[in-house]
Scaffold this motif. Sequence first.
Motif, PDB file in Angstrom:
ATOM      1  N   SER A  30      -3.279  15.409 -15.088  1.00  0.00           N
ATOM      2  CA  SER A  30      -4.228  15.459 -13.822  1.00  0.00           C
ATOM      3  C   SER A  30      -5.050  14.390 -13.886  1.00  0.00           C
ATOM      4  CB  SER A  30      -4.978  16.647 -13.856  1.00  0.00           C
ATOM      5  OG  SER A  30      -5.629  16.925 -14.941  1.00  0.00           O
ATOM      6  N   ASN A  31      -5.272  13.495 -15.056  1.00  0.00           N
ATOM      7  CA  ASN A  31      -5.973  12.175 -15.155  1.00  0.00           C
ATOM      8  C   ASN A  31      -5.429  11.001 -14.288  1.00  0.00           C
ATOM      9  OD1 ASN A  31      -8.005  13.549 -16.277  1.00  0.00           O
ATOM     10  ND2 ASN A  31      -7.284  12.880 -18.432  1.00  0.00           N
ATOM     11  N   TYR A  32      -4.135  11.187 -14.038  1.00  0.00           N
ATOM     12  CA  TYR A  32      -3.648   9.954 -13.310  1.00  0.00           C
ATOM     13  C   TYR A  32      -3.243  10.156 -11.912  1.00  0.00           C
ATOM     14  CZ  TYR A  32      -2.760   8.786 -18.273  1.00  0.00           C
ATOM     15  OH  TYR A  32      -3.353   8.550 -19.542  1.00  0.00           O
ATOM     16  N   ALA A  33      -3.245   9.021 -11.358  1.00  0.00           N
ATOM     17  CA  ALA A  33      -2.585   8.772 -10.155  1.00  0.00           C
ATOM     18  C   ALA A  33      -1.152   8.346 -10.469  1.00  0.00           C
ATOM     19  CB  ALA A  33      -3.071   7.617  -9.261  1.00  0.00           C
ATOM     20  N   LEU A  34      -0.143   8.605  -9.463  1.00  0.00           N
ATOM     21  CA  LEU A  34       1.197   8.702  -9.623  1.00  0.00           C
ATOM     22  C   LEU A  34       1.801   7.717  -8.595  1.00  0.00           C
ATOM     23  CD1 LEU A  34       1.796  11.827 -10.884  1.00  0.00           C
ATOM     24  CD2 LEU A  34       1.984   9.971 -12.325  1.00  0.00           C
ATOM     25  N   GLY A  35       2.623   6.740  -8.901  1.00  0.00           N
ATOM     26  CA  GLY A  35       3.260   6.328  -7.654  1.00  0.00           C
ATOM     27  C   GLY A  35       4.830   6.129  -7.954  1.00  0.00           C
ATOM     28  N   PRO A  41      18.597  -4.701  -5.655  1.00  0.00           N
ATOM     29  CA  PRO A  41      19.196  -5.934  -6.487  1.00  0.00           C
ATOM     30  C   PRO A  41      18.663  -7.477  -5.574  1.00  0.00           C
ATOM     31  CG  PRO A  41      20.810  -4.280  -6.052  1.00  0.00           C
ATOM     32  CD  PRO A  41      19.811  -3.844  -5.331  1.00  0.00           C
ATOM     33  N   GLY A  42      18.144  -8.202  -6.499  1.00  0.00           N
ATOM     34  CA  GLY A  42      17.829  -9.488  -5.866  1.00  0.00           C
ATOM     35  C   GLY A  42      16.392  -9.403  -5.211  1.00  0.00           C
ATOM     36  N   LYS A  43      15.718  -8.210  -5.200  1.00  0.00           N
ATOM     37  CA  LYS A  43      14.442  -8.122  -4.676  1.00  0.00           C
ATOM     38  C   LYS A  43      13.342  -7.942  -5.514  1.00  0.00           C
ATOM     39  CE  LYS A  43      16.446  -7.046  -0.032  1.00  0.00           C
ATOM     40  NZ  LYS A  43      16.003  -5.983   1.223  1.00  0.00           N
ATOM     41  N   GLU A  44      12.003  -7.941  -4.977  1.00  0.00           N
ATOM     42  CA  GLU A  44      11.000  -7.512  -5.785  1.00  0.00           C
ATOM     43  C   GLU A  44      10.803  -5.943  -5.870  1.00  0.00           C
ATOM     44  OE1 GLU A  44       8.382 -11.466  -5.713  1.00  0.00           O
ATOM     45  OE2 GLU A  44       7.422  -9.667  -5.002  1.00  0.00           O
ATOM     46  N   ARG A  45       9.923  -5.380  -7.005  1.00  0.00           N
ATOM     47  CA  ARG A  45       9.763  -4.275  -6.970  1.00  0.00           C
ATOM     48  C   ARG A  45       8.938  -3.819  -5.861  1.00  0.00           C
ATOM     49  NH1 ARG A  45       9.162  -1.103 -12.788  1.00  0.00           N
ATOM     50  NH2 ARG A  45      11.220  -2.190 -12.665  1.00  0.00           N
ATOM     51  N   GLU A  46       9.017  -2.870  -5.229  1.00  0.00           N
ATOM     52  CA  GLU A  46       8.388  -2.425  -3.692  1.00  0.00           C
ATOM     53  C   GLU A  46       7.814  -1.124  -4.040  1.00  0.00           C
ATOM     54  OE1 GLU A  46       9.598  -1.701   0.827  1.00  0.00           O
ATOM     55  OE2 GLU A  46      10.954  -1.244  -0.683  1.00  0.00           O
ATOM     56  N   PHE A  47       6.482  -1.107  -3.462  1.00  0.00           N
ATOM     57  CA  PHE A  47       5.817   0.062  -3.553  1.00  0.00           C
ATOM     58  C   PHE A  47       6.435   0.947  -2.255  1.00  0.00           C
ATOM     59  CE2 PHE A  47       2.365   3.127  -3.258  1.00  0.00           C
ATOM     60  CZ  PHE A  47       2.166   3.324  -1.872  1.00  0.00           C
ATOM     61  N   THR A  58      -2.285  10.781  -0.427  1.00  0.00           N
ATOM     62  CA  THR A  58      -1.179  10.302  -0.594  1.00  0.00           C
ATOM     63  C   THR A  58      -1.095   8.878   0.309  1.00  0.00           C
ATOM     64  OG1 THR A  58      -0.449  11.325   1.433  1.00  0.00           O
ATOM     65  CG2 THR A  58      -0.040  12.354  -0.778  1.00  0.00           C
ATOM     66  N   ASN A  59      -0.319   8.196  -0.116  1.00  0.00           N
ATOM     67  CA  ASN A  59      -0.138   6.760   0.729  1.00  0.00           C
ATOM     68  C   ASN A  59       1.367   6.262   0.732  1.00  0.00           C
ATOM     69  OD1 ASN A  59      -0.905   4.301   2.127  1.00  0.00           O
ATOM     70  ND2 ASN A  59      -1.141   3.269   0.066  1.00  0.00           N
ATOM     71  N   TYR A  60       1.832   5.937   1.855  1.00  0.00           N
ATOM     72  CA  TYR A  60       3.144   5.403   2.124  1.00  0.00           C
ATOM     73  C   TYR A  60       3.139   4.081   2.507  1.00  0.00           C
ATOM     74  CZ  TYR A  60       3.886  10.449   1.802  1.00  0.00           C
ATOM     75  OH  TYR A  60       3.824  11.895   1.354  1.00  0.00           O
ATOM     76  N   VAL A  61       4.351   3.542   2.111  1.00  0.00           N
ATOM     77  CA  VAL A  61       4.881   2.106   2.896  1.00  0.00           C
ATOM     78  C   VAL A  61       5.179   2.541   4.269  1.00  0.00           C
ATOM     79  CG1 VAL A  61       7.294   2.191   1.740  1.00  0.00           C
ATOM     80  CG2 VAL A  61       5.978  -0.220   2.554  1.00  0.00           C
ATOM     81  N   ASP A  62       4.814   1.683   5.150  1.00  0.00           N
ATOM     82  CA  ASP A  62       5.152   2.034   6.641  1.00  0.00           C
ATOM     83  C   ASP A  62       6.620   2.462   6.708  1.00  0.00           C
ATOM     84  OD1 ASP A  62       3.084  -0.231   8.269  1.00  0.00           O
ATOM     85  OD2 ASP A  62       2.562   1.663   7.249  1.00  0.00           O
ATOM     86  N   SER A  63       7.541   1.754   5.958  1.00  0.00           N
ATOM     87  CA  SER A  63       9.130   1.996   6.327  1.00  0.00           C
ATOM     88  C   SER A  63       9.592   3.367   5.899  1.00  0.00           C
ATOM     89  CB  SER A  63      10.013   0.971   5.677  1.00  0.00           C
ATOM     90  OG  SER A  63       9.694   1.141   4.238  1.00  0.00           O
ATOM     91  N   VAL A  64       8.653   4.184   5.185  1.00  0.00           N
ATOM     92  CA  VAL A  64       9.260   5.517   4.912  1.00  0.00           C
ATOM     93  C   VAL A  64       8.229   6.608   5.536  1.00  0.00           C
ATOM     94  CG1 VAL A  64      10.138   4.725   2.646  1.00  0.00           C
ATOM     95  CG2 VAL A  64       7.949   5.758   2.742  1.00  0.00           C
ATOM     96  N   LYS A  65       7.311   6.364   6.103  1.00  0.00           N
ATOM     97  CA  LYS A  65       6.252   7.265   6.682  1.00  0.00           C
ATOM     98  C   LYS A  65       7.221   8.142   7.720  1.00  0.00           C
ATOM     99  CE  LYS A  65       1.897   4.816   6.420  1.00  0.00           C
ATOM    100  NZ  LYS A  65       0.954   4.101   7.155  1.00  0.00           N
ATOM    101  N   GLY A  66       6.969   9.392   7.537  1.00  0.00           N
ATOM    102  CA  GLY A  66       7.657  10.420   8.364  1.00  0.00           C
ATOM    103  C   GLY A  66       8.802  10.827   7.843  1.00  0.00           C
TER     104      GLY A  66
END
Length: 123
Positions: A30-35, A41-47, A58-66
Motif C-alpha cells: 500500500s506504500n506503492y503506486a503501480l503502473g 518489438p522494435g518500440k520503446e516501452r510505453e505507459f 488512475t491514469n491511462y494512455v489515451d489509446s486504451v481509455k474506455g
Amino acid sequence: QVQLVESGGGVVQAGGSLRLSCAASGGTFSNYALGWFRQAPGKEREFVASINFNGGRTNYVDSVKGRFTISRDNAKNTVYLQMNILKPVDAAVYYCAARRLFMSTTPRDYNYWGQGTQVTVSS
C-alpha cells in the motif's frame, strides 16, 4: 525490495478480453503506486495505466481509455489490468512496475519491475 510477478497474458482474437495480474511481495504494497507498461518489438516501452497507493486515482494512455481498467487489491498485494476490446496494436509484452507513493507515466521513475507477460492479439 519489491518483487513483481505478472500473469494472465496469452493469445486472444481482436475484440476479446484478457485480465493481467501482478502479484507483489517483499514490501508494504500500500506504500506503492503501480503502473502497467507495454513494449512491442522494435518500440520503446510505453505507459499504459497507473494507479495510486489506495486505488483512488488512475491514469491511462489515451489509446486504451474506455477499454482497459487498472485496479488493485491491497489485501492480496495484487494489481490488475482488465483489457477489453483488444486490438492488434495492443499486442506487446506487458510489464507491471512499482514506485513509492506517486503515480508516474515515465518508466524511469519506477524502481521495481516484473518480468513481463506476452499479449498476442490476432486479427
